[in-house]
Design a protein around this motif. Structure first.
Motif, short mmCIF file in Angstrom:
data_model
loop_
_atom_site.label_atom_id
_atom_site.label_comp_id
_atom_site.label_asym_id
_atom_site.label_seq_id
_atom_site.Cartn_x
_atom_site.Cartn_y
_atom_site.Cartn_z
N GLU A 47 -1.92 3.24 -0.38
CA GLU A 47 -2.71 2.82 0.68
C GLU A 47 -3.87 2.03 0.15
O GLU A 47 -4.04 0.72 0.72
CB GLU A 47 -2.85 3.71 1.71
CG GLU A 47 -1.71 4.44 2.25
CD GLU A 47 -2.50 5.52 3.58
OE1 GLU A 47 -3.44 5.76 3.57
OE2 GLU A 47 -1.44 6.32 3.68
N SER A 48 -4.55 2.32 -0.86
CA SER A 48 -5.86 1.62 -1.26
C SER A 48 -5.40 0.46 -1.94
O SER A 48 -6.10 -0.52 -1.83
CB SER A 48 -6.44 2.44 -2.20
OG SER A 48 -6.82 3.98 -1.71
N LEU A 49 -4.43 0.26 -2.61
CA LEU A 49 -3.93 -1.04 -3.28
C LEU A 49 -3.63 -1.88 -1.96
O LEU A 49 -3.95 -3.07 -2.45
CB LEU A 49 -2.72 -0.87 -4.09
CG LEU A 49 -2.91 0.14 -5.35
CD1 LEU A 49 -1.78 0.62 -6.24
CD2 LEU A 49 -3.64 -0.85 -6.60
N VAL A 50 -2.86 -1.54 -1.13
CA VAL A 50 -2.29 -2.06 0.11
C VAL A 50 -3.55 -3.03 0.61
O VAL A 50 -3.86 -4.16 0.99
CB VAL A 50 -1.62 -1.56 0.94
CG1 VAL A 50 -1.46 -2.40 2.13
CG2 VAL A 50 0.11 -1.47 0.33
N ALA A 51 -4.56 -2.04 1.01
CA ALA A 51 -5.92 -2.52 1.53
C ALA A 51 -6.67 -3.35 0.58
O ALA A 51 -7.21 -4.41 1.37
CB ALA A 51 -6.72 -1.18 1.77
N SER A 52 -6.77 -3.20 -0.67
CA SER A 52 -7.28 -4.22 -1.51
C SER A 52 -6.81 -5.62 -1.52
O SER A 52 -7.39 -6.49 -1.40
CB SER A 52 -7.31 -3.58 -2.92
OG SER A 52 -6.20 -3.95 -3.53
N VAL A 53 -5.49 -5.72 -1.27
CA VAL A 53 -4.84 -7.00 -1.22
C VAL A 53 -5.16 -7.71 0.07
O VAL A 53 -5.68 -8.64 0.26
CB VAL A 53 -3.44 -6.90 -1.43
CG1 VAL A 53 -2.55 -8.19 -1.18
CG2 VAL A 53 -2.82 -6.44 -2.65
N LEU A 54 -4.90 -6.95 1.21
CA LEU A 54 -5.31 -7.50 2.60
C LEU A 54 -6.84 -7.87 2.81
O LEU A 54 -6.95 -9.07 3.24
CB LEU A 54 -5.01 -6.44 3.55
CG LEU A 54 -3.39 -6.05 3.88
CD1 LEU A 54 -3.31 -4.68 4.56
CD2 LEU A 54 -2.56 -7.30 4.49
#
Length: 284
Positions: A47-54
């Motif tokens: 979830e943190s990786l996804v958030a960093s991309v967004l």
């Protein structure tokens, strides 16, 4: 099958409402394989990786955006980073002996969370993320509302093989029509299920959610795992440690060994290397 490692922006035509979608497959699995993560920790990292991309989609310069958390729970350190050209890396440090509960609050416990923006050229900026919500998405929504004054909705999911997310934002200068649109699309977005975000391509997902709105998709961009470590960066870390400390380690251990926490690359420095680093020449 098309790669799942894709990021894509979209807008609702003739409005101040925009969005972004990301899905991570191989890159997420590669990062997740760097340590024996329990499922709950792996999913939080996803979830943190996804958030960093967004969140990095708003960067207007070359550099990186990282999400970092330090906690007193089983997860002591959490870090996810995305560069302007969609390279990601991340890690979590955890105490496997205290993994009793698996909620976001229980995993991190008391602690702090921050977003750090580091331009390749220019000054670094860090913003504190409130830790008052029960999940990562809610905390980041609070951050955008308080620090950026941008209404934001985030939907983050991860399982063993894939991580994905959707972000909606209402930009400054919005009209009454934009406000109505914002309410409609948020109501629709809140119906999204984890399986849809993790399995559907962007076109199918956005049509399923917003088929009564006029949505314009921009070209998709690949996302990949790549660590930014290098021997040169490691040398800079040694310079920061200082000459006296480096020579003290050499006297005690014979060499200085350093491993990258993200990709486990190994760097070794002997006396000649340290002599050259601090004096510009070697004795041999």
């Amino acid at each position: 099958m098309a790669s799942r490692d894709q990021f894509q922006r979209f807008i609702f035509e003739h409005s101040q409402v925009r969005g972004a979608w990301v899905q991570l497959g191989e890159s997420y699995r590669e990062i997740g394989s760097q340590a024996p993560y329990p499922d709950s920790v792996r999913q939080l990292l996803g979830e943190s990786l996804v958030a960093s991309v967004l969140m990095s989609s708003s960067l207007k310069f070359e550099g990186t955006l990282s999400l970092q958390a330090q906690g007193e729970g089983p997860v002591r350190t959490l870090m996810a980073e995305c560069s302007h050209d969609r390279y990601i890396r991340g890690l979590a440090r955890f105490d496997e002996h205290s993994m009793a509960e698996e909620s976001f609050e229980a995993l991190l416990g008391e602690g702090r969370m921050a977003i750090t923006i580091t331009p390749d050229k220019g000054q670094r900026y860090q913003g504190v993320v409130p830790r008052e919500e029960s999940n990562l998405a809610g905390c980041l929504e609070d951050y955008f509302d308080r620090s950026e004054q941008i209404a934001t909705s985030l939907f983050l999911f991860a399982d063993d093989n894939c991580a994905a997310g959707l972000m909606l934002q209402r930009l400054p200068g919005h009209t009454e029509e934009d406000d109505d649109l914002w309410e409609r699309v948020n109501h629709l977005a809140r119906t999204v299920e984890a399986g849809e975000l993790l399995e559907l391509d962007s076109t199918t997902l956005l049509y399923r959610l917003f088929n009564e709105e006029t949505v314009r998709l921009f070209d998709s961009e690949p996302v990949a795992f790549r660590c930014s470590c290098s021997r040169e960066r490691t040398e800079k870390a040694l310079e920061a440690i200082g000459k006296d400390e480096c020579y003290s380690i050499l006297e005690e251990q014979g060499s200085i060994e350093m491993d990258c926490q993200f990709c486990h690359a190994h760097y070794r420095f002997d006396r000649n290397d340290i002599d050259h680093l601090f004096t510009g020449h070697t004795l041999h």
